[in-house]
Design an enzyme around this catalytic site. Structure first.
Site, PDB file in Angstrom:
ATOM      1  N   ASP A 132       1.184  -1.212   0.179  1.00  0.00           N
ATOM      2  CA  ASP A 132      -0.035  -0.030  -0.235  1.00  0.00           C
ATOM      3  C   ASP A 132       0.573   1.607   0.092  1.00  0.00           C
ATOM      4  O   ASP A 132       0.489   2.292   0.436  1.00  0.00           O
ATOM      5  CB  ASP A 132      -1.117  -0.448   1.154  1.00  0.00           C
ATOM      6  CG  ASP A 132      -2.034  -1.134   0.857  1.00  0.00           C
ATOM      7  OD1 ASP A 132      -2.929  -0.461   0.287  1.00  0.00           O
ATOM      8  OD2 ASP A 132      -2.530  -1.925   1.433  1.00  0.00           O
ATOM      9  N   ASP A 169      -6.507  -5.263  -4.284  1.00  0.00           N
ATOM     10  CA  ASP A 169      -6.230  -3.738  -4.038  1.00  0.00           C
ATOM     11  C   ASP A 169      -5.427  -3.222  -4.667  1.00  0.00           C
ATOM     12  O   ASP A 169      -5.222  -1.988  -5.345  1.00  0.00           O
ATOM     13  CB  ASP A 169      -6.457  -4.084  -1.935  1.00  0.00           C
ATOM     14  CG  ASP A 169      -7.433  -4.626  -1.489  1.00  0.00           C
ATOM     15  OD1 ASP A 169      -8.032  -5.364  -1.999  1.00  0.00           O
ATOM     16  OD2 ASP A 169      -7.779  -3.394  -0.324  1.00  0.00           O
TER      17      ASP A 169
END
Length: 398
Positions: A114, A175
């Site tokens: 991330d 994601d």
């Protein structure tokens, strides 16, 4: 496989007056949250519709810059500045950006894919908007850290954890498609092919394995990190391994479309279309999904408005790269309908009634985390959706 019939919606698009009013309400909340939090970071989700300071963890104190969601606050500040040209929003964004520079230079809490979310919406945005050289340098350092997670010969970026952790070894999640733009940007800046190669290989692996034959998606997928053999799909936050987690399907719409635009692989465009059609076919009457797409009208399961906001941005992105004019019009129309429902049904009655821009999201229902609350990413993507509709010429940070 892919449906050939239009996916019909039931909601009408918001008027320009309603959109403007929604933007004004959102900006009022973003402004108030500057006063509330200053240079400290709020938690991932609200508690009873109010954000609290991010809890301390290890050596990182309360309100510190840790975890994967802090940049969504920063991204909202950049959006607010672009919408208003008010220096208060820019200056608050720069305070955040400096802390992101410190975080990557100090090597603090970087064991995650991330880094794409974290640095695209903070330092890359600062470079794009202001030409900030220090932010550019920090962004390239973050991209280098992200590349350390690229596993040969599996051809994937590992999602979570220390690379030596056997429980996380060889695992990626849907994601991750949204983390690829940091690598694309780094490749454009440096001319180094390794960045583009990682994006191409990683997105191809997700297209091939994280998507199912019925156009739904796994949340997570495992590969053998040593041999590259694809192993199995699973979930971490969905209802069960074979269900379709709503937020993941929304990431698929946006992520496959955005990566198609730079990779040029027609199969990525088709993957985004397939994700979109499945998502739209499984919406309830008000166009905002339950937290997992196995649930339908009549269920008492919680909704996930954040998935809807991501899907709006994804559908509008898909419309910009769509090669079929009728489909592009359909994606645009459905995006506007979903956004209209969010404005009408999922926002506070007045800005001061909540710290979140968007109510009724779900973070992680299986773990009882952030259920029926506001979320930083839901807020960010809602504001991005409003920006995209109000200013179609806006250039995204991704």
């Amino acid at each position: 496989m892919t449906s050939t019939s239009p996916v019909q919606g039931t909601s009408a698009a918001a008027s320009s007056r309603e959109t403007d009013a929604a933007i004004a309400a959102a900006l009022a909340t973003v402004r108030r949250n500057i006063t509330t939090f200053g240079g400290s970071f709020p938690g991932d989700t609200t508690v009873d519709d109010r954000y609290e300071l991010r809890p301390a963890e290890g050596a990182i104190g309360e309100g510190g810059n840790r975890g994967w969601t802090t940049s969504f606050r920063t991204g909202m500040l950049w959006l607010a500045w672009e919408l208003t040209e008010d220096a208060a929003f820019r200056d608050a964004a720069l305070v955040d950006t400096e802390d992101f520079e410190r975080r990557v230079r100090d090597g603090e809490d970087l064991d995650t894919h991330d880094l794409g979310f974290l640095y695209t919406l903070s330092t890359v945005a600062a470079w794009r908007l202001l030409g900030d050289e220090s932010a550019r340098s920090a962004s390239l350092l973050a991209a280098d850290h992200l590349m350390r997670r690229f596993l040969e010969p599996a051809g994937i970026i590992q999602a979570w954890g220390d690379l030596s952790d056997p429980a996380q070894r060889g695992r990626t999640i849907i994601d991750s498609l949204m983390n690829m733009p940091l690598l694309t940007w780094a490749g454009e800046q440096t001319g180094q092919e390794r960045f583009a190669d990682a994006v191409r290989r990683h997105t191809a692996q997700l297209r091939e394995h994280i998507m199912r034959e019925d156009d739904s998606t796994f949340h997570t997928f495992y590969w053998n990190a040593e041999t590259g053999e694809p192993l199995r799909g699973a979930t971490e936050q969905g209802a069960f391994d074979e269900s379709c987690w709503a937020r993941g399907q929304a990431w698929g719409i946006y992520g496959f479309a955005m990566n198609y635009a730079v990779v040029g692989d027609e199969q990525l465009l088709e993957a985004s279309r397939r994700c979109a059609e499945y998502f739209l076919r499984h919406l309830p009457a008000d166009d905002v999904p339950f937290w997992d797409l196995v649930y339908t009208d009549g269920s008492d399961a919680p909704r996930d408005s954040s998935a809807a906001a991501i899907a709006v941005c994804g559908l509008l992105e898909l419309a910009t790269v769509e090669t079929d004019a009728a489909r592009a019009a359909e994606w645009t129309g459905r995006a506007h309908a979903i956004l209209a429902s969010l404005i009408a049904n999922y926002t506070p009655a007045a800005p001061d009634e909540a710290d979140a821009l968007l109510l009724h999201s779900v973070y992680d229902l299986p773990k009882g985390n952030g259920v029926d609350e506001g979320t930083l990413w839901g807020d960010y993507f809602y504001l991005e959706a409003l920006m995209r509709v109000a200013r179609p010429e806006w250039r995204k940070y991704w």
